[in-house]
Design a protein around this motif. Structure first.
Motif, PDB file in Angstrom:
ATOM      1  N   PHE A  29      22.907 -45.541  24.979  1.00 21.12           N
ATOM      2  CA  PHE A  29      23.927 -44.937  25.842  1.00 21.12           C
ATOM      3  C   PHE A  29      23.580 -43.496  26.166  1.00 21.12           C
ATOM      4  CE2 PHE A  29      25.448 -44.071  21.523  1.00 21.12           C
ATOM      5  CZ  PHE A  29      25.805 -42.728  21.593  1.00 21.12           C
ATOM      6  N   SER A  30      24.143 -43.027  27.255  1.00 19.96           N
ATOM      7  CA  SER A  30      23.960 -41.642  27.662  1.00 19.96           C
ATOM      8  C   SER A  30      25.252 -41.137  28.287  1.00 19.96           C
ATOM      9  CB  SER A  30      22.806 -41.520  28.670  1.00 19.96           C
ATOM     10  OG  SER A  30      22.668 -40.175  29.100  1.00 19.96           O
ATOM     11  N   ASN A  31      25.629 -39.904  27.958  1.00 20.77           N
ATOM     12  CA  ASN A  31      26.785 -39.255  28.559  1.00 20.77           C
ATOM     13  C   ASN A  31      26.350 -37.923  29.153  1.00 20.77           C
ATOM     14  OD1 ASN A  31      29.048 -41.080  27.814  1.00 20.77           O
ATOM     15  ND2 ASN A  31      28.412 -40.567  25.733  1.00 20.77           N
ATOM     16  N   LEU A  32      26.701 -37.708  30.400  1.00 23.94           N
ATOM     17  CA  LEU A  32      26.379 -36.472  31.099  1.00 23.94           C
ATOM     18  C   LEU A  32      27.671 -35.802  31.529  1.00 23.94           C
ATOM     19  CD1 LEU A  32      23.568 -37.890  33.417  1.00 23.94           C
ATOM     20  CD2 LEU A  32      23.301 -36.934  31.132  1.00 23.94           C
ATOM     21  N   GLY A  33      27.679 -34.482  31.552  1.00 22.47           N
ATOM     22  CA  GLY A  33      28.880 -33.768  31.963  1.00 22.47           C
ATOM     23  C   GLY A  33      28.556 -32.531  32.765  1.00 22.47           C
ATOM     24  N   GLN A  34      29.327 -32.287  33.807  1.00 19.32           N
ATOM     25  CA  GLN A  34      29.266 -31.054  34.584  1.00 19.32           C
ATOM     26  C   GLN A  34      30.691 -30.500  34.601  1.00 19.32           C
ATOM     27  OE1 GLN A  34      28.288 -34.122  36.748  1.00 19.32           O
ATOM     28  NE2 GLN A  34      26.741 -34.177  35.124  1.00 19.32           N
ATOM     29  N   TRP A  35      30.970 -29.615  33.646  1.00 26.75           N
ATOM     30  CA  TRP A  35      32.336 -29.185  33.381  1.00 26.75           C
ATOM     31  C   TRP A  35      32.511 -27.703  33.686  1.00 26.75           C
ATOM     32  CZ3 TRP A  35      32.228 -31.659  27.818  1.00 26.75           C
ATOM     33  CH2 TRP A  35      32.118 -33.045  27.956  1.00 26.75           C
TER      34      TRP A  35
ATOM     35  N   PHE B 292      24.214 -32.997  28.160  1.00 28.12           N
ATOM     36  CA  PHE B 292      23.265 -34.106  28.203  1.00 28.12           C
ATOM     37  C   PHE B 292      23.280 -34.778  26.826  1.00 28.12           C
ATOM     38  CE2 PHE B 292      21.867 -30.558  30.766  1.00 28.12           C
ATOM     39  CZ  PHE B 292      21.587 -31.119  32.001  1.00 28.12           C
ATOM     40  N   GLN B 293      23.715 -36.021  26.779  1.00 28.42           N
ATOM     41  CA  GLN B 293      23.763 -36.748  25.510  1.00 28.42           C
ATOM     42  C   GLN B 293      23.015 -38.068  25.625  1.00 28.42           C
ATOM     43  OE1 GLN B 293      27.463 -38.765  23.754  1.00 28.42           O
ATOM     44  NE2 GLN B 293      27.128 -37.115  22.275  1.00 28.42           N
ATOM     45  N   LEU B 294      22.232 -38.362  24.590  1.00 27.97           N
ATOM     46  CA  LEU B 294      21.518 -39.633  24.504  1.00 27.97           C
ATOM     47  C   LEU B 294      21.719 -40.189  23.108  1.00 27.97           C
ATOM     48  CD1 LEU B 294      19.535 -41.633  25.873  1.00 27.97           C
ATOM     49  CD2 LEU B 294      17.669 -40.306  24.855  1.00 27.97           C
ATOM     50  N   GLY B 295      22.037 -41.481  23.030  1.00 25.42           N
ATOM     51  CA  GLY B 295      22.304 -42.059  21.720  1.00 25.42           C
ATOM     52  C   GLY B 295      22.057 -43.547  21.685  1.00 25.42           C
ATOM     53  N   ALA B 296      22.264 -44.115  20.497  1.00 24.85           N
ATOM     54  CA  ALA B 296      22.044 -45.548  20.311  1.00 24.85           C
ATOM     55  C   ALA B 296      23.050 -46.096  19.307  1.00 24.85           C
ATOM     56  CB  ALA B 296      20.632 -45.811  19.826  1.00 24.85           C
TER      57      ALA B 296
END
Length: 438
Positions: free
Chosen positions: A191-197, A216-220
């Motif tokens: 999974f990956s989560n991206l944010g522009q906050w 920028f997040q990357l995980g499993a």
């Protein structure tokens, strides 16, 4: 029997007159005009139709909320042997809805009690019974164009896999987020989560460089068996354009409603150069690991930990380039002797279920969070009274009196992590809650 004949007649007429209806005619009006049904029967048909439309709309809306009643006690040792004891009766009210507006889109709105601060929704019983404020806590739309992709815009729930070491659970970031999930196999999901906050919106004549946060997040998620699941995540936080947060005549360090003022009060001295531009930087890396185990003990349990480091922290640079601007004196940092105070870590365990009546759940962790590891404005507002430069123990337990009613008890036993810059301040805190979901 009359209603049965009427229903059959309406169905038959609908098939015959579909084309006429498409040109703008209402079916009940058409049947009434042709003398097939009476005026009263036409009115009943229209009312049934309106009710059906209402029911279809309501079926797409999910209303939910919760009420938390709390007793909150703090014991604190302050400067010069001063003592601080405080008892408060408090509540938290949250109410909202989410609506599925199409097969791929959803809207959520939630209102909450509190003072409007980003990291708390608590409201104390005070001011001789005066009315309490309600604020917009969430207002966003999400779009799932593909099974593995979700895009969210607005003031929304934090999508990151993270911990209270970094983010208070009450914070709902503002901006755009993208979440991606890919099933590599039956047992592995990437999974990956991206944010522009957005952080602050500035009124600048010659620049549109508003302070913002890129995530920028990357995980499993790995399930080697039905009993065990691992969760791993790495996240990079890039706080942009903080140098646009300039000192001004109104003294922003006195205003805890601002990014600058809150951080400065809760553990992070904000340092400005001679041009009155902010020198503090935050480029932070977070690592998180968690393992969930079930069907081994009578109840499931998990072990978890997280680590944060701010690669942008540089105490020597703050001292060298900083100017003495009111409460922003870099010489105050000299006692750290070049220690950047840029890391934090947390480790803990949880045991039990939290789903239905009779469930018991217990959670414990220990954490240490140095001054400049992450912006103080976002971390847990209850641990050591909020902010950074703290360490200590967190103990939490809950019992489900009913499926939707919980009794909770939480203890924080904390102290100042480093006393070189200011005098020691220890704090213990106990919270007793009743939570009702509806």
């Amino acid at each position: 029997m009359k209603r049965l004949y009427l229903s059959l007649l309406l169905c038959l007429s609908f098939v015959i007159l579909t084309g006429m209806q498409a040109r703008g005619g209402d079916l009940a009006d058409i049947l009434e005009q042709k003398g097939i049904i009476t005026e009263e029967e036409a009115r009943e048909a229209r009312e049934d139709k309106d009710r059906e439309k209402t029911f279809r709309v309501l079926e797409k809306i999910d209303f939910k909320g919760d009420l938390r009643l709390r007793h909150d006690t703090q014991w604190r040792d302050e400067k010069k042997d001063a003592k601080y004891d405080r008892n408060r009766e408090r509540f938290r009210l949250r109410f909202g809805f989410n609506a599925k507006t199409s097969d791929t889109t959803k809207v959520e709105v939630r209102l909450v009690s509190g003072s409007g601060y980003q990291n708390t929704t608590n409201q104390s019983f005070d001011d001789h019974g005066r009315g309490k404020g309600i604020f917009i806590d969430r207002a966003y739309a999400s779009w799932n164009p593909l099974d593995f992709l979700k895009i969210t815009a607005g003031k929304h729930k934090n999508p990151l896999v993270t911990s209270s070491l970094v983010w208070d659970s009450d914070i709902n970031p503002e901006g755009i987020s993208e979440s991606l999930n890919f099933d590599v196999s039956d047992s592995v999901t990437i999974f990956s989560n991206l944010g522009q906050w957005l952080i602050e919106e500035l009124k600048l004549k010659d620049s549109d460089r508003d302070p913002s946060l890129l995530v920028f997040q990357l995980g499993a998620k790995i399930k080697p068996s039905k009993k065990v699941k691992f969760e791993l995540a790495g996240t990079y936080y890039d706080f942009k354009n903080l140098d646009e947060l300039k000192w001004d005549k109104d003294g922003p360090l006195d205003d805890t409603n601002t990014f600058l003022g809150y951080n400065n009060k809760y553990g992070q001295q904000m340092i400005f150069d001679n041009d009155k531009k902010l020198l503090n930087e935050f480029q932070c890396w977070e690592l998180l690991a968690k393992v969930n185990i079930k069907n081994v003990l009578p109840v499931p349990f998990s072990i978890f930990g997280s680590y944060i480091i701010n690669k942008g922290a540089d105490i020597d640079e703050l001292i060298e380039k900083g100017g003495a601007v009111d409460k922003s004196d870099p010489d105050d940092l000299a006692s750290y002797g070049g220690d950047d105070r840029d890391t934090g870590w947390l480790a803990g365990i949880s045991v039990g279920n939290k789903k239905k009546k009779g469930d018991v759940y217990v959670k414990y962790f220990y954490q240490e969070l140095e001054d400049y590891a992450f912006p103080a404005v976002f971390v847990d507002s209850d641990f050591h009274g909020g902010g950074t430069n703290n360490k200590g123990h967190y103990i939490h337990g809950r019992y489900f009196l009913a499926d939707n009613i919980q009794a909770r008890a939480t203890g924080f036993f904390t102290e100042r992590d480093d006393e070189r810059k200011d005098e020691k301040k220890d704090e213990d805190r106990v919270q007793l809650d009743i939570v009702i979901n509806f």
